[in-house]
Design a protein around this motif. Sequence first.
Motif, PDB file in Angstrom:
ATOM      1  N   THR A  36       5.808  69.182 -43.785  1.00 17.14           N
ATOM      2  CA  THR A  36       7.047  68.415 -43.702  1.00 17.14           C
ATOM      3  C   THR A  36       7.787  68.518 -45.021  1.00 17.14           C
ATOM      4  O   THR A  36       7.234  68.949 -46.038  1.00 17.14           O
ATOM      5  CB  THR A  36       6.768  66.933 -43.378  1.00 17.14           C
ATOM      6  OG1 THR A  36       5.886  66.389 -44.375  1.00 17.14           O
ATOM      7  CG2 THR A  36       6.142  66.765 -42.002  1.00 17.14           C
ATOM      8  N   GLU A  37       9.055  68.098 -45.013  1.00 15.20           N
ATOM      9  CA  GLU A  37       9.894  68.208 -46.211  1.00 15.20           C
ATOM     10  C   GLU A  37       9.979  66.883 -46.949  1.00 15.20           C
ATOM     11  O   GLU A  37      10.285  65.837 -46.354  1.00 15.20           O
ATOM     12  CB  GLU A  37      11.298  68.663 -45.825  1.00 15.20           C
ATOM     13  CG  GLU A  37      12.208  68.900 -47.023  1.00 15.20           C
ATOM     14  CD  GLU A  37      13.588  69.407 -46.636  1.00 15.20           C
ATOM     15  OE1 GLU A  37      14.413  69.630 -47.539  1.00 15.20           O
ATOM     16  OE2 GLU A  37      13.843  69.567 -45.415  1.00 15.20           O
ATOM     17  N   ASN A  38       9.702  66.927 -48.251  1.00 18.43           N
ATOM     18  CA  ASN A  38       9.840  65.744 -49.090  1.00 18.43           C
ATOM     19  C   ASN A  38      11.305  65.492 -49.434  1.00 18.43           C
ATOM     20  O   ASN A  38      12.168  66.361 -49.261  1.00 18.43           O
ATOM     21  CB  ASN A  38       9.034  65.914 -50.381  1.00 18.43           C
ATOM     22  CG  ASN A  38       7.547  66.062 -50.124  1.00 18.43           C
ATOM     23  OD1 ASN A  38       6.974  65.361 -49.285  1.00 18.43           O
ATOM     24  ND2 ASN A  38       6.910  66.986 -50.838  1.00 18.43           N
ATOM     25  N   GLN A  39      11.580  64.311 -49.941  1.00 19.32           N
ATOM     26  CA  GLN A  39      12.954  63.924 -50.269  1.00 19.32           C
ATOM     27  C   GLN A  39      13.579  64.849 -51.305  1.00 19.32           C
ATOM     28  O   GLN A  39      14.785  65.104 -51.271  1.00 19.32           O
ATOM     29  CB  GLN A  39      12.982  62.476 -50.769  1.00 19.32           C
ATOM     30  CG  GLN A  39      14.390  61.932 -50.980  1.00 19.32           C
ATOM     31  CD  GLN A  39      14.368  60.450 -51.321  1.00 19.32           C
ATOM     32  OE1 GLN A  39      13.314  59.856 -51.512  1.00 19.32           O
ATOM     33  NE2 GLN A  39      15.544  59.844 -51.396  1.00 19.32           N
ATOM     34  N   THR A  68       3.572  62.096 -44.725  1.00 18.53           N
ATOM     35  CA  THR A  68       4.073  62.772 -43.530  1.00 18.53           C
ATOM     36  C   THR A  68       4.901  61.839 -42.672  1.00 18.53           C
ATOM     37  O   THR A  68       6.008  62.183 -42.230  1.00 18.53           O
ATOM     38  CB  THR A  68       2.901  63.350 -42.711  1.00 18.53           C
ATOM     39  OG1 THR A  68       2.171  64.282 -43.518  1.00 18.53           O
ATOM     40  CG2 THR A  68       3.406  64.062 -41.474  1.00 18.53           C
ATOM     41  N   ALA A  69       4.407  60.634 -42.426  1.00 21.71           N
ATOM     42  CA  ALA A  69       5.172  59.660 -41.641  1.00 21.71           C
ATOM     43  C   ALA A  69       6.464  59.298 -42.362  1.00 21.71           C
ATOM     44  O   ALA A  69       7.525  59.155 -41.744  1.00 21.71           O
ATOM     45  CB  ALA A  69       4.327  58.411 -41.391  1.00 21.71           C
ATOM     46  N   HIS A  70       6.373  59.138 -43.679  1.00 19.12           N
ATOM     47  CA  HIS A  70       7.552  58.821 -44.490  1.00 19.12           C
ATOM     48  C   HIS A  70       8.606  59.929 -44.351  1.00 19.12           C
ATOM     49  O   HIS A  70       9.799  59.659 -44.175  1.00 19.12           O
ATOM     50  CB  HIS A  70       7.127  58.648 -45.942  1.00 19.12           C
ATOM     51  CG  HIS A  70       8.243  58.314 -46.876  1.00 19.12           C
ATOM     52  ND1 HIS A  70       8.799  57.055 -46.962  1.00 19.12           N
ATOM     53  CD2 HIS A  70       8.919  59.081 -47.770  1.00 19.12           C
ATOM     54  CE1 HIS A  70       9.766  57.057 -47.869  1.00 19.12           C
ATOM     55  NE2 HIS A  70       9.855  58.281 -48.371  1.00 19.12           N
ATOM     56  N   ASN A  71       8.166  61.183 -44.421  1.00 21.38           N
ATOM     57  CA  ASN A  71       9.102  62.295 -44.322  1.00 21.38           C
ATOM     58  C   ASN A  71       9.755  62.388 -42.954  1.00 21.38           C
ATOM     59  O   ASN A  71      10.969  62.600 -42.835  1.00 21.38           O
ATOM     60  CB  ASN A  71       8.381  63.620 -44.633  1.00 21.38           C
ATOM     61  CG  ASN A  71       8.080  63.793 -46.103  1.00 21.38           C
ATOM     62  OD1 ASN A  71       8.631  63.089 -46.953  1.00 21.38           O
ATOM     63  ND2 ASN A  71       7.192  64.725 -46.417  1.00 21.38           N
ATOM     64  N   SER A  74      12.971  60.455 -41.755  1.00 20.23           N
ATOM     65  CA  SER A  74      14.340  60.825 -42.132  1.00 20.23           C
ATOM     66  C   SER A  74      14.594  62.332 -42.102  1.00 20.23           C
ATOM     67  O   SER A  74      15.739  62.768 -42.069  1.00 20.23           O
ATOM     68  CB  SER A  74      14.659  60.297 -43.543  1.00 20.23           C
ATOM     69  OG  SER A  74      13.680  60.712 -44.476  1.00 20.23           O
ATOM     70  N   ARG A  75      13.542  63.136 -42.103  1.00 18.46           N
ATOM     71  CA  ARG A  75      13.678  64.595 -42.050  1.00 18.46           C
ATOM     72  C   ARG A  75      12.728  65.086 -40.952  1.00 18.46           C
ATOM     73  O   ARG A  75      11.549  65.324 -41.207  1.00 18.46           O
ATOM     74  CB  ARG A  75      13.330  65.218 -43.415  1.00 18.46           C
ATOM     75  CG  ARG A  75      14.369  64.894 -44.495  1.00 18.46           C
ATOM     76  CD  ARG A  75      13.898  65.278 -45.880  1.00 18.46           C
ATOM     77  NE  ARG A  75      12.729  64.505 -46.282  1.00 18.46           N
ATOM     78  CZ  ARG A  75      12.784  63.235 -46.725  1.00 18.46           C
ATOM     79  NH1 ARG A  75      13.957  62.611 -46.829  1.00 18.46           N
ATOM     80  NH2 ARG A  75      11.681  62.588 -47.057  1.00 18.46           N
ATOM     81  N   PRO A 133      10.466  73.311 -43.296  1.00 12.46           N
ATOM     82  CA  PRO A 133       9.074  73.331 -43.762  1.00 12.46           C
ATOM     83  C   PRO A 133       8.411  74.666 -43.442  1.00 12.46           C
ATOM     84  O   PRO A 133       8.679  75.279 -42.396  1.00 12.46           O
ATOM     85  CB  PRO A 133       8.424  72.179 -42.986  1.00 12.46           C
ATOM     86  CG  PRO A 133       9.560  71.257 -42.668  1.00 12.46           C
ATOM     87  CD  PRO A 133      10.728  72.163 -42.403  1.00 12.46           C
ATOM     88  N   PRO A 134       7.535  75.137 -44.331  1.00 12.49           N
ATOM     89  CA  PRO A 134       6.886  76.423 -44.111  1.00 12.49           C
ATOM     90  C   PRO A 134       5.695  76.335 -43.170  1.00 12.49           C
ATOM     91  O   PRO A 134       5.119  75.276 -42.950  1.00 12.49           O
ATOM     92  CB  PRO A 134       6.430  76.816 -45.517  1.00 12.49           C
ATOM     93  CG  PRO A 134       6.155  75.501 -46.176  1.00 12.49           C
ATOM     94  CD  PRO A 134       7.187  74.544 -45.630  1.00 12.49           C
ATOM     95  N   ARG A 135       5.331  77.493 -42.647  1.00  5.38           N
ATOM     96  CA  ARG A 135       4.094  77.634 -41.878  1.00  5.38           C
ATOM     97  C   ARG A 135       2.923  77.865 -42.835  1.00  5.38           C
ATOM     98  O   ARG A 135       3.123  78.260 -43.973  1.00  5.38           O
ATOM     99  CB  ARG A 135       4.211  78.818 -40.913  1.00  5.38           C
ATOM    100  CG  ARG A 135       5.316  78.662 -39.878  1.00  5.38           C
ATOM    101  CD  ARG A 135       5.470  79.924 -39.035  1.00  5.38           C
ATOM    102  NE  ARG A 135       6.121  81.001 -39.773  1.00  5.38           N
ATOM    103  CZ  ARG A 135       5.760  82.277 -39.727  1.00  5.38           C
ATOM    104  NH1 ARG A 135       4.721  82.647 -38.987  1.00  5.38           N
ATOM    105  NH2 ARG A 135       6.411  83.185 -40.412  1.00  5.38           N
ATOM    106  N   VAL A 136       1.702  77.621 -42.351  1.00  4.95           N
ATOM    107  CA  VAL A 136       0.505  77.956 -43.118  1.00  4.95           C
ATOM    108  C   VAL A 136       0.094  79.361 -42.694  1.00  4.95           C
ATOM    109  O   VAL A 136      -0.351  79.574 -41.558  1.00  4.95           O
ATOM    110  CB  VAL A 136      -0.634  76.955 -42.867  1.00  4.95           C
ATOM    111  CG1 VAL A 136      -1.875  77.352 -43.654  1.00  4.95           C
ATOM    112  CG2 VAL A 136      -0.198  75.545 -43.249  1.00  4.95           C
TER     113      VAL A 136
END
Length: 231
Positions: A36-39, A68-71, A74-75, A133-136
Amino acid sequence: MHTAPPHTSPSAAAATHLEIEPSILYFGTPVALLSTENQDGSFNLAPISSAWALGRTVVIGLGRDGQTAHNLGSRPDLVISLPAPAQWPAVERLAPLTGRNPVPAAKAAGFRFEPDKFAAAGLTCAPSQLVRPPRVAECPLQLEARAERVRPDVSGDFVIVEAAVHKVHADSRIVVPGTDHIDPAAWSPLVYNFRHYFGLGPELGHSYRTQTPRNPEEPATEGALVGTAPS
């Protein structure tokens, strides 16, 4: 309603079971890594063990106070990467890490803040096509998705995410040649079974709805990503 097996008395059936209060109910669930993407535009990577699919929707359970839930609140873009059994050490390296700083009170015992979880786990970012967000890169299955609904669960301790999958990336070794089907003889998820890691055992049979029928006595495809974690 009488539910005991035929020729078995209710008292005999009850005698084979114990009433217990387990601390968790992870009775064999697949492990997934969520990107996921951070702020600030950087990316978080988190292992989870509460996910299931319904059509093209993946339902995910997350800790309320995690990054993750935080991200996703909003994203909503995310990637769901599914590791193979042999990748359990990388998953375990992620387990005590959190992207929240300061560390939430619920994670105070045993967790530490880590801003670069990909590096900490020894995993590689691979660019996604439809989401930020990137893949692994090391994971055989990667699902680009978007969280369409994020809501609290009934306990208030978790959130439930309904994510719509928009693109699937699969290692060529686990795809039936010439089709869009995953070969179940070549693919095994990493399974989290009461806080222990496992892979699938030998095939026992298949559903009448399968589109990849196979004799379970046939050997797995060469180069298959199957196997079990060390005991």
